[in-house]
Design a protein around this motif. Sequence first.
Motif, PDB file in Angstrom:
ATOM      1  N   ILE A  72       0.952  -1.232  -0.112  1.00 56.20           N
ATOM      2  CA  ILE A  72       0.138  -0.002  -0.050  1.00 56.20           C
ATOM      3  C   ILE A  72       0.905   1.258  -0.166  1.00 56.20           C
ATOM      4  CG2 ILE A  72      -1.875   1.414   1.435  1.00 56.20           C
ATOM      5  CD1 ILE A  72      -2.727  -1.407   2.285  1.00 56.20           C
ATOM      6  N   ALA A  73       2.076   1.265   1.023  1.00 56.59           N
ATOM      7  CA  ALA A  73       2.790   2.432   0.680  1.00 56.59           C
ATOM      8  C   ALA A  73       3.308   2.396  -0.460  1.00 56.59           C
ATOM      9  CB  ALA A  73       3.722   2.197   1.867  1.00 56.59           C
ATOM     10  N   GLY A  74       4.020   1.365  -1.207  1.00 54.56           N
ATOM     11  CA  GLY A  74       4.456   1.666  -2.266  1.00 54.56           C
ATOM     12  C   GLY A  74       3.763   2.247  -3.405  1.00 54.56           C
ATOM     13  N   ALA A 113      -6.289  -1.641  18.318  1.00 53.98           N
ATOM     14  CA  ALA A 113      -5.744  -0.379  17.426  1.00 53.98           C
ATOM     15  C   ALA A 113      -4.391  -0.061  17.387  1.00 53.98           C
ATOM     16  CB  ALA A 113      -6.848   0.677  17.773  1.00 53.98           C
ATOM     17  N   ARG A 114      -4.009  -0.143  18.628  1.00 57.63           N
ATOM     18  CA  ARG A 114      -2.633   0.506  18.925  1.00 57.63           C
ATOM     19  C   ARG A 114      -1.561  -0.513  18.334  1.00 57.63           C
ATOM     20  NH1 ARG A 114      -4.624   1.646  24.267  1.00 57.63           N
ATOM     21  NH2 ARG A 114      -4.130  -0.330  25.036  1.00 57.63           N
ATOM     22  N   TRP A 115      -1.942  -1.948  18.363  1.00 61.42           N
ATOM     23  CA  TRP A 115      -0.848  -3.006  17.595  1.00 61.42           C
ATOM     24  C   TRP A 115      -1.182  -2.805  15.958  1.00 61.42           C
ATOM     25  CZ3 TRP A 115      -1.988  -6.771  13.973  1.00 61.42           C
ATOM     26  CH2 TRP A 115      -0.757  -7.699  14.062  1.00 61.42           C
ATOM     27  N   PHE A 116      -2.241  -2.257  15.639  1.00 65.06           N
ATOM     28  CA  PHE A 116      -2.304  -2.186  13.781  1.00 65.06           C
ATOM     29  C   PHE A 116      -1.658  -0.673  13.693  1.00 65.06           C
ATOM     30  CE2 PHE A 116      -4.342   0.014  10.475  1.00 65.06           C
ATOM     31  CZ  PHE A 116      -4.261  -0.797   9.268  1.00 65.06           C
ATOM     32  N   ALA A 117      -1.746  -0.038  14.508  1.00 62.45           N
ATOM     33  CA  ALA A 117      -1.221   1.412  14.204  1.00 62.45           C
ATOM     34  C   ALA A 117       0.212   1.476  13.979  1.00 62.45           C
ATOM     35  CB  ALA A 117      -1.740   2.458  15.319  1.00 62.45           C
ATOM     36  N   GLU A 118       0.911   0.827  15.122  1.00 56.93           N
ATOM     37  CA  GLU A 118       2.426   0.712  15.432  1.00 56.93           C
ATOM     38  C   GLU A 118       2.906   0.015  13.915  1.00 56.93           C
ATOM     39  OE1 GLU A 118       3.068  -1.629  18.889  1.00 56.93           O
ATOM     40  OE2 GLU A 118       2.605  -0.202  19.897  1.00 56.93           O
ATOM     41  N   ARG A 119       2.317  -1.134  13.467  1.00 56.00           N
ATOM     42  CA  ARG A 119       2.896  -1.772  12.183  1.00 56.00           C
ATOM     43  C   ARG A 119       2.727  -0.946  11.009  1.00 56.00           C
ATOM     44  NH1 ARG A 119       3.737  -6.851  14.567  1.00 56.00           N
ATOM     45  NH2 ARG A 119       4.619  -7.607  12.564  1.00 56.00           N
ATOM     46  N   ARG A 128       2.643   2.252  10.814  1.00 56.64           N
ATOM     47  CA  ARG A 128       3.410   3.419  10.528  1.00 56.64           C
ATOM     48  C   ARG A 128       4.857   3.199  10.487  1.00 56.64           C
ATOM     49  NH1 ARG A 128       0.119   5.707  15.814  1.00 56.64           N
ATOM     50  NH2 ARG A 128      -1.451   6.952  14.680  1.00 56.64           N
ATOM     51  N   ALA A 129       5.401   1.988  11.173  1.00 50.08           N
ATOM     52  CA  ALA A 129       6.704   1.319  10.888  1.00 50.08           C
ATOM     53  C   ALA A 129       6.689   0.941   9.285  1.00 50.08           C
ATOM     54  CB  ALA A 129       6.811  -0.137  11.430  1.00 50.08           C
ATOM     55  N   ALA A 130       5.440   0.870   8.381  1.00 50.42           N
ATOM     56  CA  ALA A 130       5.631   0.601   7.026  1.00 50.42           C
ATOM     57  C   ALA A 130       5.746   1.840   6.549  1.00 50.42           C
ATOM     58  CB  ALA A 130       4.421  -0.388   6.544  1.00 50.42           C
ATOM     59  N   GLY A 131       5.731   2.991   7.115  1.00 53.42           N
ATOM     60  CA  GLY A 131       5.815   4.259   6.351  1.00 53.42           C
ATOM     61  C   GLY A 131       4.367   4.998   5.894  1.00 53.42           C
ATOM     62  N   ALA A 139     -10.792   5.469  24.451  1.00 54.00           N
ATOM     63  CA  ALA A 139      -9.586   4.959  24.261  1.00 54.00           C
ATOM     64  C   ALA A 139      -9.313   4.659  22.912  1.00 54.00           C
ATOM     65  CB  ALA A 139      -9.586   3.456  25.287  1.00 54.00           C
ATOM     66  N   LEU A 140     -10.264   4.264  22.322  1.00 52.70           N
ATOM     67  CA  LEU A 140      -9.870   3.944  20.630  1.00 52.70           C
ATOM     68  C   LEU A 140      -9.376   5.026  20.035  1.00 52.70           C
ATOM     69  CD1 LEU A 140     -10.580   1.397  18.934  1.00 52.70           C
ATOM     70  CD2 LEU A 140     -12.591   2.688  17.998  1.00 52.70           C
ATOM     71  N   VAL A 141     -10.179   6.390  20.079  1.00 46.32           N
ATOM     72  CA  VAL A 141      -9.566   7.389  19.317  1.00 46.32           C
ATOM     73  C   VAL A 141      -8.217   7.848  19.731  1.00 46.32           C
ATOM     74  CG1 VAL A 141     -11.894   8.109  18.864  1.00 46.32           C
ATOM     75  CG2 VAL A 141     -10.928   9.022  20.898  1.00 46.32           C
ATOM     76  N   ARG A 142      -7.817   7.807  21.080  1.00 46.24           N
ATOM     77  CA  ARG A 142      -6.713   8.107  21.381  1.00 46.24           C
ATOM     78  C   ARG A 142      -5.493   7.242  20.778  1.00 46.24           C
ATOM     79  NH1 ARG A 142      -8.849   8.785  26.525  1.00 46.24           N
ATOM     80  NH2 ARG A 142      -8.326   6.582  27.469  1.00 46.24           N
ATOM     81  N   ALA A 143      -5.685   6.063  20.240  1.00 43.88           N
ATOM     82  CA  ALA A 143      -4.764   5.358  19.614  1.00 43.88           C
ATOM     83  C   ALA A 143      -4.668   5.307  18.224  1.00 43.88           C
ATOM     84  CB  ALA A 143      -5.435   3.896  19.682  1.00 43.88           C
ATOM     85  N   VAL A 144      -5.329   6.399  17.593  1.00 46.49           N
ATOM     86  CA  VAL A 144      -5.281   6.366  16.095  1.00 46.49           C
ATOM     87  C   VAL A 144      -5.656   7.752  15.617  1.00 46.49           C
ATOM     88  CG1 VAL A 144      -5.970   3.870  15.656  1.00 46.49           C
ATOM     89  CG2 VAL A 144      -7.720   5.727  15.827  1.00 46.49           C
ATOM     90  N   ASP A 145      -5.519   7.969  14.283  1.00 47.97           N
ATOM     91  CA  ASP A 145      -5.754   9.428  13.623  1.00 47.97           C
ATOM     92  C   ASP A 145      -7.019   9.624  13.230  1.00 47.97           C
ATOM     93  OD1 ASP A 145      -3.006  10.047  14.122  1.00 47.97           O
ATOM     94  OD2 ASP A 145      -2.460   8.519  12.187  1.00 47.97           O
TER      95      ASP A 145
END
Length: 556
Positions: A368-370, A392-398, A400-403, A422-428
């Motif tokens: 997707i990033a590519g 949500a935090r687990w997904f967000a970390e992966r 963002r690591a992919a760019g 709690a959910l909205v604090r974990a994502v954009d």
Amino acid sequence: MATGSLPHPTSPLRGVGVSPGTAAGPTVRVTERPPEPAAGPAPDDPVAEAARIAPAAQEVARSLRERTATTEEAAAVLAATAEMAADPSLTSRAEALVSERRLPAERAVHEAAGEFAEMLGAAGGLMAERARDVLDVRDRIVARLRGTVPPGVPDLDGPCVLLARDLAPADTADLDPALVLALATEEGGPTGHTAVLARALGIPAVVAVRGLLEHPAGGAVVDGTTGEVALHPEPVPARAAAVAEVAWDGRGRTSDGHPVPVLANVGSPADARAAVENGAEGVGLFRTEFCFLDARTEPSEATQREAYRAVLEPLAGLPVVVRTLDAGADKPLPFLSMGDEPNPALGVRGLRVAFDRPELLDRQLSAIAGAAADTGARVSVMAPMVATAAEARWFAERARAAGLERVGVMVETPAAALAGPALVRAVDFVSVGTNDLAQYTFAADRLSGALAELNDPWQPALLRLVAELARAGQEHGVPVGVCGEAAADPRLAGVLAGAGVSSLSMSAAALAPVGSALAGHTREAFGRAARAALAADSPQGARDAAARELTAGEGR
């Protein structure tokens, strides 16, 4: 519903409005499925009898392939139904029943298809929808063997309103909006194939209308916004659909300028082009699994990148929310087998697939990033079927690591909705999938006609969940959009905006009606309508309350 000087109708029937607008015209009834074939008499020559089946099935498949679809989605439906008709496993099973039990060919096809449909139906969700497809194919093959008219929409010689028990996907796929002014069915639900394709074609439609076929009707008035169907004993003059009341300038906003971006749902390059042609301000849902529905092995990262690039290219410069693979349960992907699950709808699906196979998610995120870099589309990414803030935090970390810098999640479970702060604090950002959120909130299969009212997107309990989530988003500065079918309802779109929803994503055909509806009232008026709808105790009560507020607001 006003009927003017039309012949006196029966008392208006009520169902679930699934495609907005009002239209009237003489009625045409869809041909019902043939009676169940008899199990006898036994054929004199079982070999010759069995040999009749495959040619009949191939002829049905050929006729389906030759039909002209009105949209790419419809073309996919016709192709899938034709493939089902030509499936050698169906014909070979029917042939075996002729040989083993000396059944007539018609009965053998009936029973073989019934076995396949039963297996699919047991899976629930969209798999149950495919069971209906099998039964449609069965009826077409049986009619071919009998030499009778197949079930479905007859040849139309003028504009009309179609009445049916339900419409098979193949019947809905090639409807001509110039001839079919409106649809009304006894069965079906707000997220079934009839509803989805009617919205895509801009045809007013009402489903789950109990007693629809019990009354003789020469004409009908169908209101796809309110869900009312008025049947008349005599034909009524044809009147095409009317939805939009205010000219739309292509920007999603209320009449006082409050922005509510109007976005498109896409799954293919053709969808992306249609979104741009219809004025979408971006894409709120790119369903990546639609690119690989038939893949038997996991597509390589390069293959995925190319597929995503083809969809993103027409959207260069526009914001696009890409959803990672929403596989499992009712949307199985052959390369992501979950094995046997006692209840697939509550099993391993969406993001849950990646917990045991994170490398699969990482490859997709990289692709997707590519593709985003290749096309210049402003890409965000979100995960489906998230239940907790930790997920949500687990997904967000992966991601963002992919760019991928902007990361969100879909809210499709009550747990996620109730975890709003709690959910909205974990994502954009957060996007609400109202189709699944409704079925999980009400414990009601969203494709069941008998439960259509529970899956009505105007259900006050559903609206309250969305409103609470939107409030949490506003408190923390996180956008909360809606990308489920609820966003395609012009009046409900305004109510959602009034409840705090920040963007709306829908099929391309719904963009102008929704944009027009938003431009018809102020943000304050939509807020009053939302509060009135949230206070109601039924879907119809919510519709009526919102309509009263908006009508009253016009005089203020």
